[in-house]
Design a protein around this motif. Structure first.
Motif, PDB file in Angstrom:
ATOM      1  N   TYR A 115       0.834  -1.209   0.000  1.00  0.00           N
ATOM      2  CA  TYR A 115       0.000   0.000   0.000  1.00  0.00           C
ATOM      3  C   TYR A 115       0.867   1.257   0.000  1.00  0.00           C
ATOM      4  CZ  TYR A 115      -3.123   3.512   2.154  1.00  0.00           C
ATOM      5  OH  TYR A 115      -3.840   4.659   2.455  1.00  0.00           O
ATOM      6  N   GLU A 172     -10.579   1.275  -1.097  1.00  0.00           N
ATOM      7  CA  GLU A 172     -10.603  -0.070  -1.677  1.00  0.00           C
ATOM      8  C   GLU A 172     -11.715  -0.181  -2.707  1.00  0.00           C
ATOM      9  OE1 GLU A 172     -10.442  -3.222   1.167  1.00  0.00           O
ATOM     10  OE2 GLU A 172      -8.414  -2.682   1.836  1.00  0.00           O
ATOM     11  N   SER A 173     -11.767   0.793  -3.600  1.00  0.00           N
ATOM     12  CA  SER A 173     -12.763   0.820  -4.670  1.00  0.00           C
ATOM     13  C   SER A 173     -12.195   0.095  -5.892  1.00  0.00           C
ATOM     14  CB  SER A 173     -13.120   2.265  -5.026  1.00  0.00           C
ATOM     15  OG  SER A 173     -13.951   2.314  -6.154  1.00  0.00           O
ATOM     16  N   VAL A 174     -12.811  -1.025  -6.227  1.00  0.00           N
ATOM     17  CA  VAL A 174     -12.312  -1.837  -7.338  1.00  0.00           C
ATOM     18  C   VAL A 174     -12.481  -1.107  -8.663  1.00  0.00           C
ATOM     19  CG1 VAL A 174     -12.608  -4.005  -8.600  1.00  0.00           C
ATOM     20  CG2 VAL A 174     -12.747  -3.985  -6.097  1.00  0.00           C
ATOM     21  N   CYS A 235      -2.213  -4.407  -5.035  1.00  0.00           N
ATOM     22  CA  CYS A 235      -3.137  -3.841  -4.047  1.00  0.00           C
ATOM     23  C   CYS A 235      -4.586  -4.236  -4.344  1.00  0.00           C
ATOM     24  CB  CYS A 235      -2.989  -2.320  -4.010  1.00  0.00           C
ATOM     25  SG  CYS A 235      -1.426  -1.763  -3.270  1.00  0.00           S
ATOM     26  N   LEU A 236      -4.924  -4.338  -5.620  1.00  0.00           N
ATOM     27  CA  LEU A 236      -6.270  -4.814  -5.974  1.00  0.00           C
ATOM     28  C   LEU A 236      -6.511  -6.218  -5.426  1.00  0.00           C
ATOM     29  CD1 LEU A 236      -6.862  -3.563  -9.629  1.00  0.00           C
ATOM     30  CD2 LEU A 236      -8.511  -3.405  -7.760  1.00  0.00           C
ATOM     31  N   PHE A 239      -7.442  -6.160  -1.698  1.00  0.00           N
ATOM     32  CA  PHE A 239      -8.690  -5.542  -1.255  1.00  0.00           C
ATOM     33  C   PHE A 239      -9.588  -6.570  -0.567  1.00  0.00           C
ATOM     34  CE2 PHE A 239      -8.965  -1.707  -4.389  1.00  0.00           C
ATOM     35  CZ  PHE A 239      -7.834  -1.181  -3.799  1.00  0.00           C
ATOM     36  N   LYS A 244      -7.833  -2.094   5.067  1.00  0.00           N
ATOM     37  CA  LYS A 244      -8.567  -0.829   5.193  1.00  0.00           C
ATOM     38  C   LYS A 244      -9.053  -0.622   6.623  1.00  0.00           C
ATOM     39  CE  LYS A 244     -12.864   1.391   3.740  1.00  0.00           C
ATOM     40  NZ  LYS A 244     -14.115   1.229   2.961  1.00  0.00           N
TER      41      LYS A 244
END
Length: 277
Positions: A115, A172-174, A235-236, A239, A244
């Motif tokens: 991150y 953490e918005s895909v 990082c994806l 998630f 977070k």
């Protein structure tokens, strides 16, 4: 111009790293300063090449500015060496700082390092995009060129994309991160196109004096963007695994802590008093 922007941005990186206790960003500053020093070395030899075309005037001007150019390289080398040594000592507290921020869970710690690396690379992306646009506008393009307006638009577009990336990473918005990935791929294609264009015989006159410097800068930019894409993918994949929530706990967003630095989070996510200092 590019060297001035790089020096100012290096100050931003090191000040931010020191104030936030971000060891990764301080290490990033040392790497960035090496890049800035390489730009100064490029400038030294490039100016000498330019002035060779004017035998009398060229030697006169070169003798006037030679010491200043060499001094800038020596100063940057000295700064890099000093911060390299300081970073070596700071690095020993790296594990403890991460432990206080996210706890002892090794999986969470690895995710947190990825991150922070992505945050650093996004800051680097801002420099490479804006620095490239500014240098291209000042050194190569004319106001009558069709690319002039497009290159200027690159600056606000870069701010929008990187703002979306920071927001998407923190939330953490895909969908936001995938949008950033697609746009970064497009930027890679843009840099490849610009690099190929420099070696187009039809464009030789436009890039004749700036080709070595701009080629080097473009290659470095591609490396930074490639690293950013790799970290985005990493990082994806992380998630939804608790990072977070752990970061929000540490920042006090889910508690009434007023002095968050007096606490750390253990592997179970519980707050504990920090007895260090």
């Amino acid at each position: 111009m590019l060297l001035v922007i790089a020096s100012l941005y290096g100050v931003f990186l090191v000040v931010g790293g020191v104030l936030n206790g971000d060891t990764i960003q301080i290490i990033g500053f040392c790497v960035f300063n090496l890049f800035t020093m390489s730009l100064a070395i490029f400038r030294y030899f490039q100016v000498r090449t330019w002035l060779n075309d004017e035998v009398v005037i060229g030697d006169l001007v070169y003798n006037m500015i030679q010491r200043e150019m060499l001094a800038s390289i020596v100063v940057m080398a000295g700064i890099t060496a000093v911060f390299g040594v300081l970073t070596y000592f700071v690095f020993h507290s790296f594990g403890w700082e991460i432990y206080k921020r996210v706890g002892a869970d090794m999986k969470i710690r690895r995710m947190y390092i990825n991150y922070r690396l992505l945050v650093l690379l996004l800051k680097m992306d801002f420099f490479v995009f804006v620095g490239f646009a500014v240098s291209y506008i000042i050194l190569i393009l004319k106001s009558s060129d069709p690319e002039f307006g497009i290159t200027i638009a690159l600056v606000p577009l870069t701010l929008m994309v990187l703002s979306l990336a920071f927001w998407g990473l923190r939330r953490e918005s895909v969908w936001a991160m995938w949008t950033v990935v697609v746009l970064l791929c497009a930027s890679s294609a843009y840099f490849v196109f610009k690099c190929a264009r420099m070696y187009d015989p039809k464009q030789e006159a436009k890039y004749a004096t700036q080709k070595p410097m701009m080629t080097y800068y473009t290659v470095v930019s591609l490396v930074v963007v490639a690293g950013t894409l790799h970290q985005c993918a990493t990082c994806l994949a992380n998630f939804g695994y608790g990072l977070k929530d752990r970061i929000e706990i540490t920042r006090g967003k889910r508690s009434d802590m007023e002095q968050i630095q007096d606490y750390y989070v253990n592997a179970a996510g519980d707050r504990r008093m920090n007895l260090d200092g």
